[in-house]
Design a protein around this motif. Structure first.
Motif, PDB file in Angstrom:
ATOM      1  N   GLU A  12      36.857  44.292  36.160  1.00  0.00           N
ATOM      2  CA  GLU A  12      36.127  45.144  35.212  1.00  0.00           C
ATOM      3  C   GLU A  12      34.783  44.553  34.800  1.00  0.00           C
ATOM      4  O   GLU A  12      33.904  45.271  34.320  1.00  0.00           O
ATOM      5  CB  GLU A  12      36.942  45.379  33.918  1.00  0.00           C
ATOM      6  N   GLU A  13      34.627  43.224  34.987  1.00  0.00           N
ATOM      7  CA  GLU A  13      33.391  42.571  34.547  1.00  0.00           C
ATOM      8  C   GLU A  13      32.388  42.363  35.682  1.00  0.00           C
ATOM      9  O   GLU A  13      31.325  41.773  35.506  1.00  0.00           O
ATOM     10  CB  GLU A  13      33.719  41.226  33.877  1.00  0.00           C
TER      11      GLU A  13
ATOM     12  N   GLY B 185      33.016  48.035  34.068  1.00  0.00           N
ATOM     13  CA  GLY B 185      34.168  48.331  33.207  1.00  0.00           C
ATOM     14  C   GLY B 185      34.227  49.723  32.612  1.00  0.00           C
ATOM     15  O   GLY B 185      35.190  50.474  32.822  1.00  0.00           O
ATOM     16  N   GLN B 186      33.179  50.119  31.885  1.00  0.00           N
ATOM     17  CA  GLN B 186      33.226  51.400  31.168  1.00  0.00           C
ATOM     18  C   GLN B 186      33.082  52.616  32.100  1.00  0.00           C
ATOM     19  O   GLN B 186      33.244  53.753  31.664  1.00  0.00           O
ATOM     20  CB  GLN B 186      32.132  51.429  30.103  1.00  0.00           C
TER      21      GLN B 186
ATOM     22  N   LEU C 279      34.763  52.927  35.097  1.00  0.00           N
ATOM     23  CA  LEU C 279      35.893  53.035  36.031  1.00  0.00           C
ATOM     24  C   LEU C 279      36.756  54.254  35.687  1.00  0.00           C
ATOM     25  O   LEU C 279      36.774  54.703  34.541  1.00  0.00           O
ATOM     26  CB  LEU C 279      36.722  51.743  35.983  1.00  0.00           C
TER      27      LEU C 279
ATOM     28  N   SER D 156      39.736  56.730  34.606  1.00  0.00           N
ATOM     29  CA  SER D 156      40.852  56.588  33.661  1.00  0.00           C
ATOM     30  C   SER D 156      42.187  56.774  34.393  1.00  0.00           C
ATOM     31  O   SER D 156      43.220  56.305  33.946  1.00  0.00           O
ATOM     32  CB  SER D 156      40.711  57.616  32.537  1.00  0.00           C
TER      33      SER D 156
ATOM     34  N   LEU E  66      42.140  53.899  39.891  1.00  0.00           N
ATOM     35  CA  LEU E  66      41.705  52.567  39.467  1.00  0.00           C
ATOM     36  C   LEU E  66      42.403  51.489  40.300  1.00  0.00           C
ATOM     37  O   LEU E  66      41.758  50.537  40.776  1.00  0.00           O
ATOM     38  CB  LEU E  66      41.996  52.366  37.973  1.00  0.00           C
TER      39      LEU E  66
ATOM     40  N   LYS F  24      40.501  48.686  42.726  1.00  0.00           N
ATOM     41  CA  LYS F  24      40.720  47.230  42.599  1.00  0.00           C
ATOM     42  C   LYS F  24      41.258  46.653  43.904  1.00  0.00           C
ATOM     43  O   LYS F  24      40.826  45.608  44.378  1.00  0.00           O
ATOM     44  CB  LYS F  24      41.728  46.947  41.482  1.00  0.00           C
TER      45      LYS F  24
END
Length: 402
Positions: free
Chosen positions: A112-113, A179-180, A182, A184, A189, A193
């Motif tokens: 996420e970062e 992060g924001q 991605l 829901s 998701l 990943k």
């Protein structure tokens, strides 16, 4: 003189804002465009608004507009149009999603970062990207989620009994922490990943990094939509139409509208696409029973996303010198009676590196009706002409004199 022919030359995203590095000119104003300069002296120029109020300024909505399809009525999402182009079988209950293979940073931080670096993975070739997509497909494909290879970095995911979700467009968030942005939806998701795990150490990406190229290291899902229902262009307009484009989206619109699709070798949607091949494909189509040709060039838009002033100017010069010039010269030499519309679908300003919904300049040339003017084709002078087409899907009526 045969029957009249109609041509659209669409420079994707070529409209822009005045840029300090260009002495306060826009890329269209600054670029050396002898063919457009010659045409503008005997053409109508004006502004047209291609994006309906409240809709996102995408190449999907905008090109539907230019082809005369009101996006408010006909738009069902971007990815389903691309799915049509690559021959993906879609059921009414399927959802199509764009699956870009993008470059994200490979920092030693949680997924996420990471930061998104490049939406096109360095304009990766279709051949290389197909190898990477295959690695993802092997591990993630099942009855619910099916992957299909598209062109370059642009691929397709079909989601059985899926839902249309609002997903972030990767080219809108370049340079940002992901992060924001991605999804829901936990399955999407999870697949994003997992794709990063599969791709980041793939031999092909290790090679790319050694060569100083951006690794294509993560699937990014966006552009969800349902199966499109376009009416036939020929039934609507009484003209046989041909699409000349490297981009699956445009080919998909053409397939949906029952138009022909030219396959031009070496047409790749990048700065160094096969401009000559596109021009020849258009001329061949006009000789072989087609009345309407739509030549779409993606390069100015891609260079806008990259934020390169120099390359955007170059893309516009290539469009002028390698498409518009040779095309009009050949038609004039043959004595063809034709009308030509030159325009972008939307602006992709260097300043924001993404699309805006501002009105765009158009040029309308009619070989049988030459009127002398002393203007040039660009955003400013098109605005000063006082001619404004408020509904983008009616610009084609001007071209076809409906």
């Amino acid at each position: 003189m045969g029957n009249q022919k109609f041509i659209v030359v669409l420079g994707d995203g070529m409209a822009d804002e005045p840029i300090e590095a260009l002495g306060g000119k826009t890329p269209i104003e600054y670029a050396k465009t002898p063919a457009l300069d010659r045409l503008s002296r005997v053409s109508e120029i004006g502004l047209v608004h291609t994006i309906p109020e409240g809709m996102k300024p995408g190449s999907d909505t905008a090109n539907l507009s230019v082809l005369g399809y009101d996006p408010k009525l006909y738009y069902s999402g971007r990815s389903p149009l691309e799915a049509l182009s690559i021959g993906v079988p879609m059921k009414d209950t399927d959802i199509a999603l764009r699956c870009n293979i993008v470059t994200i940073s490979e920092k030693d931080v949680p997924f996420e970062e990471q930061t998104i670096i490049d939406h096109s993975s360095g304009e990766i070739s279709t051949e290389d990207c197909a190898v990477l997509l295959e690695a993802v497909r092997k591990e993630l494909q099942n009855e619910t989620y099916q992957f299909y290879t598209g062109t370059s970095y642009r691929h397709c995911l079909i989601w059985d009994q899926g839902q249309v979700l609002d997903l972030s467009q990767p080219h809108d968030i370049l340079g940002q922490v992901i992060g924001q942005y991605l999804p829901s939806d936990e399955n999407l998701l999870y697949m994003m990943k997992k794709s990063y795990e599969i791709l980041k150490d793939h031999p092909l990406n290790i090679e790319r990094k050694k060569r100083g190229e951006n690794p294509a290291n993560c699937c990014w899902f966006w552009g969800a939509g349902t199966k499109p229902k376009l009416t036939s262009f020929e039934e609507k307009r009484g003209l046989k139409g041909m699409m000349v484009s490297a981009v699956d989206l445009l080919k998909g619109i053409a397939v949906g509208a029952g138009m022909g699709v030219a396959n031009v070798e070496g047409a790749n949607g990048g700065l160094h696409t096969n401009y000559e091949g596109k021009t020849q494909a258009a001329l061949d189509a006009l000789k072989n029973g087609y009345d309407f040709v739509y030549i779409h060039v993606e390069a100015p838009d891609e260079m806008g996303h990259q934020g390169s002033v120099e390359k955007k100017v170059q893309a516009i010069e290539y469009l002028d010198q390698r498409v518009i010039g040779p095309l009009t010269e050949a038609l004039d030499k043959e004595g063809t009676d034709y009308r030509l519309l030159v325009m972008p679908d939307h602006p992709t300003p260097i300043r924001v590196r993404t699309h805006t919904a501002d009105s765009v300049p158009y040029l309308l040339f009619d070989r049988s009706d030459l009127q002398e003017h002393n203007w040039n084709y660009n955003e400013k002078e098109a605005g000063e002409s006082g001619i404004f087409v408020a509904k983008g899907h009616t610009i084609i009526d001007k071209l076809l004199q409906n």
